[in-house]
Design an enzyme around this catalytic site. Sequence first.
Site, PDB file in Angstrom:
ATOM      1  N   SER A   1       0.863  -1.191   0.000  1.00  0.00           N
ATOM      2  CA  SER A   1       0.000   0.000   0.000  1.00  0.00           C
ATOM      3  C   SER A   1       0.894   1.235   0.000  1.00  0.00           C
ATOM      4  O   SER A   1       2.033   1.180   0.482  1.00  0.00           O
ATOM      5  CB  SER A   1      -0.855   0.015   1.258  1.00  0.00           C
ATOM      6  OG  SER A   1      -1.399   1.304   1.483  1.00  0.00           O
TER       7      SER A   1
ATOM      8  N   TYR B   1      -1.328  -0.365  10.092  1.00  0.00           N
ATOM      9  CA  TYR B   1      -1.572  -0.872   8.727  1.00  0.00           C
ATOM     10  C   TYR B   1      -0.333  -0.610   7.858  1.00  0.00           C
ATOM     11  O   TYR B   1       0.138  -1.500   7.144  1.00  0.00           O
ATOM     12  CB  TYR B   1      -2.820  -0.187   8.152  1.00  0.00           C
ATOM     13  CG  TYR B   1      -3.166  -0.578   6.723  1.00  0.00           C
ATOM     14  CD1 TYR B   1      -3.826  -1.770   6.449  1.00  0.00           C
ATOM     15  CD2 TYR B   1      -2.844   0.265   5.656  1.00  0.00           C
ATOM     16  CE1 TYR B   1      -4.154  -2.122   5.136  1.00  0.00           C
ATOM     17  CE2 TYR B   1      -3.159  -0.072   4.344  1.00  0.00           C
ATOM     18  CZ  TYR B   1      -3.820  -1.276   4.097  1.00  0.00           C
ATOM     19  OH  TYR B   1      -4.131  -1.612   2.799  1.00  0.00           O
TER      20      TYR B   1
END
Length: 248
Positions: free
Chosen positions: A143, A156
């Site tokens: 990501s 995350y």
Amino acid sequence: MNLTTDQRPVAVISGGSRGLGLALVTDFLERGYRVETFSRTESAELTALRESTASDALFWSSVDGTNAEAVEEFVRAAVRRHRRVDVLVNNAATGLEGLLTLTAPTAIDTALQTNVTLPVLLTRACLKPMLARRTGVVINLSSINALRGQTGVAVYGAAKAALDGLTRGLAREVGPAGVRVVSVAPGYFDSEMTAGIGQAQRRRIVRRTPLGRLGSAEDVLGVIRFLTSPGASFITGQTITVDGGYTC
Ligand SMILES: NC(=O)c1ccc[n+]([C@@H]2O[C@H](COP(=O)([O-])OP(=O)(O)OC[C@H]3O[C@@H](n4cnc5c(N)ncnc54)[C@H](OP(=O)(O)O)[C@@H]3O)[C@@H](O)[C@H]2O)c1
């Protein structure tokens, strides 16, 4: 070229029930792969796809990726069925948003198990048949949060950065045996994971994106299609960002 069932390549895709995972399952089937996928629950879209696909081409099981034994049994069953794994896409993940000091340790543990331990164990299991045949590609869904800091997604982002580390280390380890490992780092695209992003934040993302829009699963799919094609046979150990220029 007509291939017999045994000659058709095999893709293992985690989290194939919805979002990017479902788009990947559909695309790999269209490209002639046999697909093995799992998620905790089966979506209506995946049920419909299974009903319209030959029974020897698409296999789904209900597996909670935080259960290591269940993940290993899933791969054992896939290898018993096909005797090969050509592509692994580590797609399944869970979002975790909130200030670290306000995030419960149990939520952090679940996010790390799903976003780090699951792909590591799945890769370990799928590498065995790849190394035996001296060919294979592992794609890790990272990501842009692994590449740029942003409030509220530190855990995350840490998990996705861990995957990028896995990509680099493993590329050195298994490259000599003919196996490639690549991370793909998307920017924001519409899915259940990003359903909570409000209109004001969407406008901010679009303003910061040179190409002037949010991404889509199709944008990411196109890159994975390339990375698993012969044209990408000299690419390994890299993180490929697909974000419309957001991080440039
Ligand atoms: N959407 C974005 O903007 C974006 C941006 C950058 C990177 N990514 C990455 O791209 C990938 C795909 O994202 P997405 O937006 O398509 O996600 P999504 O729509 O939330 O889908 C996640 C998939 O993973 C499965 N999954 C989640 N936890 C699981 C568990 N414990 N065990 C088994 N399966 C599990 C889900 O099925 P069940 O819930 O039924 O188990 C579902 O099939 C992820 O790695 C994500 O981090 C997404």
